[in-house]
Design a protein around this motif. Sequence first.
Motif, PDB file in Angstrom:
ATOM      1  N   SER A   1      35.237  43.380 -44.724  1.00  0.00           N
ATOM      2  CA  SER A   1      36.202  42.435 -44.180  1.00  0.00           C
ATOM      3  C   SER A   1      37.515  42.457 -44.951  1.00  0.00           C
ATOM      4  N   TYR A   2      37.435  42.425 -46.277  1.00  0.00           N
ATOM      5  CA  TYR A   2      38.667  42.369 -47.069  1.00  0.00           C
ATOM      6  C   TYR A   2      39.432  43.689 -47.011  1.00  0.00           C
ATOM      7  N   ILE A   3      38.718  44.810 -47.127  1.00  0.00           N
ATOM      8  CA  ILE A   3      39.420  46.089 -47.058  1.00  0.00           C
ATOM      9  C   ILE A   3      39.924  46.342 -45.640  1.00  0.00           C
ATOM     10  N   GLY A   4      39.140  45.970 -44.648  1.00  0.00           N
ATOM     11  CA  GLY A   4      39.586  46.142 -43.269  1.00  0.00           C
ATOM     12  C   GLY A   4      40.837  45.349 -42.962  1.00  0.00           C
ATOM     13  N   ALA A   5      40.946  44.139 -43.515  1.00  0.00           N
ATOM     14  CA  ALA A   5      42.114  43.303 -43.248  1.00  0.00           C
ATOM     15  C   ALA A   5      43.346  43.749 -44.026  1.00  0.00           C
TER      16      ALA A   5
END
Length: 361
Positions: free
Chosen positions: A53-57
């Motif tokens: 989630s964090y890397i994707g965002a």
Amino acid sequence: MAEPPGPDGRSPGRPPAATPLGRFRAEARDAITPRAALVMLGVLILELAFVVSYIGAFHSPTPERIPVAVVAPEAERRVVIDRLNGIPGEPLSGRPADSVAQARTMVLEREVDAALLVAPDRRVDRLLVASAGGPSGVQALERVLQEADPSQPVRITDLRPPNEADGRGLAPFYLAVGLVVGGYLASAAVSATYGARPANPHRMLIRLGALAVLSVLSGLGGAIVVDLVFDALPGHFAALWWIGALTTFAAAAAGMAFQVLLGPMGIALSVLIFVVLGNPSAGGVYPSALLPPFWRDLGPALPNGASVTLLRNYAYFGGHHTATAWWVLSAWAAGGVLASALAARFRRGRRSPEPAAATGV
């Protein structure tokens, strides 16, 4: 009565393993139960979801349809708007403004993120921005305009920069994160102490009342920290207090509902929604216009994103453009209360009635 385990930790009646490997396997079976293995698997899934989630965002912030008001001579306005809207990838969404005053108002009331003032002689255009809404968004706008027409210089005018003690304008985001975490941790603490599922609706209401009191104190504490202690968001103490209280209670009520419905697994669901998905989509580190579609669309619907919008827009923009955020936080709070009440009521109705007192014949 079950017999206690022997000195070596094995259950009574289990024969000792014949080999070292056999003894290790027996110890492993006793040390890691199937339930413990299942919990560990759940933790691993949450961990990987957090990373994704964090890397994707955040891995590649790309502007998409950032709203920009355009002030230009009438003969050029439509041409300029079409040129902005025609930039490959559609990073900007131009719309007309009749005057500089109207464009300034649109920026400060958060109808648009910026306003482009096209000079009649086209020597130097001006870009009106409000970096308190997210400095990274301003940088993205400047980069897009430079790449679109390197020969046309643009002068940046910041109508509303962050407060000096607010650094890069992230105080609203960090305050919202703390309030949301406090809310769902409070509901988890109550469940860990007295059980995830209240015994009856009255106890459920008492728990919600306690969480409401804690939420008011949480909002007060947050306002004291960002206003009086660090001077990061000064001058809006009452608004920050009650936004903070509603934020905490929305997370607490929703967290309690998850646990009433799902038991201990409700805590994992709270972490998934409020931490794994909520924080990167909240529009704190990067404005929503720079996030990928999934996070950009999800953020405003979660308490994290709604709280960031309310805190930021009341601290810097007079409370403009906040109606949706108020509705979102209120819906999470009311939905949590309603779900908990219905679940407790339904469970009470399913219990078998107490036997009637015996009567003489």
